[in-house]
Design an enzyme around this catalytic site. Structure first.
Site, PDB file in Angstrom:
ATOM      1  N   HIS A 123       0.879  -1.165   0.000  1.00  0.00           N
ATOM      2  CA  HIS A 123       0.000   0.000   0.000  1.00  0.00           C
ATOM      3  C   HIS A 123       0.919   1.218   0.000  1.00  0.00           C
ATOM      4  CE1 HIS A 123      -3.274   2.569   2.117  1.00  0.00           C
ATOM      5  NE2 HIS A 123      -3.462   2.569   0.823  1.00  0.00           N
ATOM      6  N   SER A 136      -4.155   6.246   5.206  1.00  0.00           N
ATOM      7  CA  SER A 136      -4.947   7.265   4.534  1.00  0.00           C
ATOM      8  C   SER A 136      -4.662   8.655   5.099  1.00  0.00           C
ATOM      9  CB  SER A 136      -6.425   6.932   4.699  1.00  0.00           C
ATOM     10  OG  SER A 136      -7.188   7.813   3.935  1.00  0.00           O
ATOM     11  N   LYS A 185       0.688   9.909   0.726  1.00  0.00           N
ATOM     12  CA  LYS A 185       1.196   9.081  -0.386  1.00  0.00           C
ATOM     13  C   LYS A 185       0.960   9.766  -1.729  1.00  0.00           C
ATOM     14  CE  LYS A 185      -1.348   5.487   0.578  1.00  0.00           C
ATOM     15  NZ  LYS A 185      -1.967   6.075   1.779  1.00  0.00           N
ATOM     16  N   THR A 186      -0.290  10.159  -1.957  1.00  0.00           N
ATOM     17  CA  THR A 186      -0.625  10.758  -3.252  1.00  0.00           C
ATOM     18  C   THR A 186       0.053  12.112  -3.402  1.00  0.00           C
ATOM     19  OG1 THR A 186      -2.730   9.593  -3.286  1.00  0.00           O
ATOM     20  CG2 THR A 186      -2.558  11.541  -4.691  1.00  0.00           C
TER      21      THR A 186
HETATM   22  P1  ATP Z   1      -5.186   7.616   0.835  1.00  0.00           P
HETATM   23  O1  ATP Z   1      -4.557   6.305   1.191  1.00  0.00           O
HETATM   24  O2  ATP Z   1      -6.488   7.808   1.524  1.00  0.00           O
HETATM   25  O3  ATP Z   1      -5.258   7.861  -0.637  1.00  0.00           O
HETATM   26  P2  ATP Z   1      -2.829   9.386   1.002  1.00  0.00           P
HETATM   27  O4  ATP Z   1      -1.744   8.816   1.853  1.00  0.00           O
HETATM   28  O5  ATP Z   1      -2.644   9.313  -0.462  1.00  0.00           O
HETATM   29  O6  ATP Z   1      -4.253   8.794   1.479  1.00  0.00           O
HETATM   30  P3  ATP Z   1      -3.025  12.196   0.524  1.00  0.00           P
HETATM   31  O7  ATP Z   1      -4.177  12.102  -0.416  1.00  0.00           O
HETATM   32  O8  ATP Z   1      -1.697  12.517  -0.046  1.00  0.00           O
HETATM   33  O9  ATP Z   1      -2.958  10.902   1.437  1.00  0.00           O
HETATM   34  O10 ATP Z   1      -3.445  13.251   1.647  1.00  0.00           O
HETATM   35  C1  ATP Z   1      -2.575  14.041   2.409  1.00  0.00           C
HETATM   36  C2  ATP Z   1      -3.335  15.294   2.785  1.00  0.00           C
HETATM   37  O11 ATP Z   1      -2.650  16.028   3.781  1.00  0.00           O
HETATM   38  C3  ATP Z   1      -3.498  16.219   1.590  1.00  0.00           C
HETATM   39  O12 ATP Z   1      -4.761  16.810   1.670  1.00  0.00           O
HETATM   40  C4  ATP Z   1      -2.370  17.233   1.805  1.00  0.00           C
HETATM   41  O13 ATP Z   1      -2.656  18.472   1.222  1.00  0.00           O
HETATM   42  C5  ATP Z   1      -2.366  17.335   3.318  1.00  0.00           C
HETATM   43  N1  ATP Z   1      -1.086  17.754   3.933  1.00  0.00           N
HETATM   44  C6  ATP Z   1      -0.921  18.794   4.766  1.00  0.00           C
HETATM   45  N2  ATP Z   1       0.332  18.895   5.184  1.00  0.00           N
HETATM   46  C7  ATP Z   1       1.015  17.886   4.611  1.00  0.00           C
HETATM   47  C8  ATP Z   1       2.383  17.478   4.666  1.00  0.00           C
HETATM   48  N3  ATP Z   1       3.277  18.113   5.408  1.00  0.00           N
HETATM   49  N4  ATP Z   1       2.739  16.392   3.944  1.00  0.00           N
HETATM   50  C9  ATP Z   1       1.832  15.730   3.209  1.00  0.00           C
HETATM   51  N5  ATP Z   1       0.531  16.070   3.131  1.00  0.00           N
HETATM   52  C10 ATP Z   1       0.115  17.150   3.813  1.00  0.00           C
HETATM   53 MN    MN Z   2      -3.825   8.422  -1.960  1.00  0.00          MN
END
Ligand code: ATP
Ligand code: MN
Length: 538
Positions: free
Chosen positions: A221, A239, A243-244
């Site tokens: 993941h 989540s 990551k994204t």
């Molecule tokens: P999922 O598994 O649900 O897809 P993910 O790990 O891909 O989750 P992201 O979609 O990248 O998560 O979400 C991270 C969120 O946190 C985004 O909305 C981003 O703008 C916010 N954010 C705020 N500060 C930070 C930071 N320092 N680093 C990364 N993301 C940040």
């Molecule tokens: Mn994601």
């Protein structure tokens, strides 16, 4: 409607038991977009993207996710409240109800694939009740060529009927919605929920069984990207940890957004053909690539639009989990095909709302194994004013809800691969700094990006003793300086201005780690156990 259909091929669903259906096979995304508008199931945003509401469910429902327990799965799956058993008989009965519900209806069928590496390719047929769910499948799975479609032989079937409601007393479900995997029949049966994430995570969960059990490949993941020199980086995290966001980097080619396999041939490949990004508080200044990907072809979920079709990304009135899906080629810098070599760097992302984990630190192999099994992040209880205690959240392998096998299976494979590849592992706190949630603030995205860039550019080698400090509680190597980041930000203790409060909180989190790790202790050797936080180390 058939005028939209660019393929002459038609298919019958009779072999699945679906009779008299009006089958829309392999419609173009444009066609699905317009059909969705015609049916009043969505609106077009000013960007050209389609905006839909997924209904009652705006997120996955882990308590309603089952696996059929039979001769294939019985002795392999780690049964419990994550992998909840479902009987074959009940599955057959429920399947029959769902297909009779779909019979006579207009349905949308799409043939697609998972796994970008030809040797691992999985052919999937998706049958959707709604056109936009079918467009989601177009966005998120790999899109077969016309030639591949000619002789397409679907191996797995996804049946997605959001409008079908189960009767728990009769059907054996917990409530009216369900997502059930049947490994013998190779079916993912989804009903009672329109949340599209169930479709992609259903196939992900299937691959998390198939790849390690039959193909000696580690499913992960994580997101992944590759630099100009061919160096792969992967980003694990639960989540909302980034990551994204962090894998979408204009200077590195995106391999994939969320799900990858690490093969015996020392490659990593994307399972998917698209991205599924959170859009809460999205702004172009911080995340231009994702912002610009929201155009015709993208599907926004559960966002609020004004009269002119402009999205208010700050509006959480429907859900905090607002999303957009788009084909990966909506991002400019992508790796084609979505395959990279062994990673050089692995990042474990955590959104630590206790604000005590360093924003970046390097892990030893035993710490890496420990943190992978722990899969820590924190949840913030709510957004109301006043002090709200963050809640630690542990999810093994940074993705327990999708992992049918015991976490130690994945952890063992990852440890071996990491050692073989000589990869560097980094723990990145994208969460709070200067205090816990409610007191401190979220780490600035530009700082997190600077830290990651420093690692990827080789500016955080940590070869000399003077370069780093061993954290007295977590035992991780915390760099003293990092280009583009104020030095004071690198030490979480310093950002608090209150040592006692900081250590009290750090110990609190340490205790949560220990408590969580108890259930894995029997499966882990001393080497891994030593990778945990050391409460009295300072
Ligand atoms: P999922 O598994 O649900 O897809 P993910 O790990 O891909 O989750 P992201 O979609 O990248 O998560 O979400 C991270 C969120 O946190 C985004 O909305 C981003 O703008 C916010 N954010 C705020 N500060 C930070 C930071 N320092 N680093 C990364 N993301 C940040
Ligand atoms: Mn994601």
């Amino acid at each position: 409607m058939s005028s939209f259909n660019q393929f002459t091929k038609t298919i019958s669903l009779e072999k699945y038991g679906i009779t008299n259906a009006q089958v829309n096979y392999q419609l173009s995304p444009e066609a699905l977009h317009h059909i969705t508008l015609d049916k009043n199931q969505g609106v077009e945003a000013s960007s050209g993207a389609l905006a839909v509401r997924t209904g009652e469910f705006t997120g996955r429902s882990p308590k309603d996710r089952f696996i059929v327990k039979d001769e294939v799965t019985e002795h392999l799956v780690w049964w419990g409240n994550i992998n909840i058993p479902f009987s074959s008989e009940k599955f057959d009965a429920l399947y029959n109800k769902v297909i009779s519900y779909l019979s006579g209806k207009e349905v949308f069928v799409r043939d697609s694939c998972a796994c970008a590496d030809e040797n691992y390719k999985l052919n999937i047929r998706v049958i959707n009740e709604y056109p936009w769910s079918n467009q989601f499948a177009y966005n998120m799975f790999l899109r077969p060529t016309e030639e591949e479609l000619e002789h397409f032989d679907p191996e797995w079937l996804v049946v997605n009927a959001p409008g079908f409601m189960a009767n728990p007393d009769i059907d054996g479900t917990r409530q009216h919605n369900f997502a059930i995997l049947n490994f013998s029949k190779k079916i993912a049966l989804i009903g009672g929920t329109g949340y599209t994430g169930e479709i992609k995570k259903g196939i992900f969960s299937a691959l998390n069984f198939i790849l390690p059990v039959y193909k000696k490949t580690l499913p992960m993941h994580c997101s992944a990207n590759v630099g100009k020199g061919g160096d792969t980086a992967i980003f694990f995290g639960l989540s909302g940890t980034g990551k994204t966001t962090l894998s979408t980097d204009p200077n590195r080619s995106l391999i994939g957004d969320d799900e990858h396999g690490w093969t015996q041939e020392n490659t990593i490949f994307n399972f998917e053909g698209g991205c599924y990004a959170k859009v809460i508080n999205l702004c172009r200044d911080n995340e231009p690539e994702i912002y610009d990907a929201i155009k015709k072809g993208a599907i926004l979920e559960n966002v609020v639009l004004d009269e002119a079709g402009h999205v208010d990304f700050t509006n959480t009135s429907i859900t905090q989990n607002t999303r957009v899906s788009y084909p990966i080629n909506h991002i400019e810098n992508i790796k084609v095909p979505s395959i990279g070599k062994n990673p050089k760097n692995i990042f474990f992302l955590t959104a630590d709302a206790f604000g005590v984990i360093p924003p970046i630190s390097k892990l030893t192999p035993s710490q890496a194994a420990y943190h992978f099994i722990s899969g820590y992040t924190a949840k913030v209880a709510g957004t109301e004013a006043g002090v709200v205690e963050p809640v630690p959240s542990f999810s093994a392998c940074f993705g327990a809800p999708f992992m049918p096998l015991h976490p130690s299976k994945y952890a063992e494979m990852l440890s071996n691969k990491m050692i073989e590849a000589g990869v560097n592992v980094w723990l990145v706190n994208t969460g709070w700094t200067g205090g816990p949630y409610g007191v401190g603030t979220r780490m600035k995205l530009k700082y997190t990006r600077a830290m990651i860039n420093a690692v990827l550019n080789g500016d955080l080698g940590l070869y000399n003793y003077d370069d780093y400090h061993i954290h007295s509680v977590f035992g991780v190597a915390q760099p003293r300086t990092c280009p583009g980041v104020p030095t004071s930000v690198l030490s979480p203790r310093q950002t608090w201005n209150d040592d006692e409060a900081y250590y009290t909180m750090a110990f609190k989190l340490t205790n949560a780690f220990r408590e969580n790790f108890k259930k894995f202790e029997a499966h882990c050797n001393e080497e891994i156990r030593r990778g945990g936080p050391q409460r009295y180390a300072f």
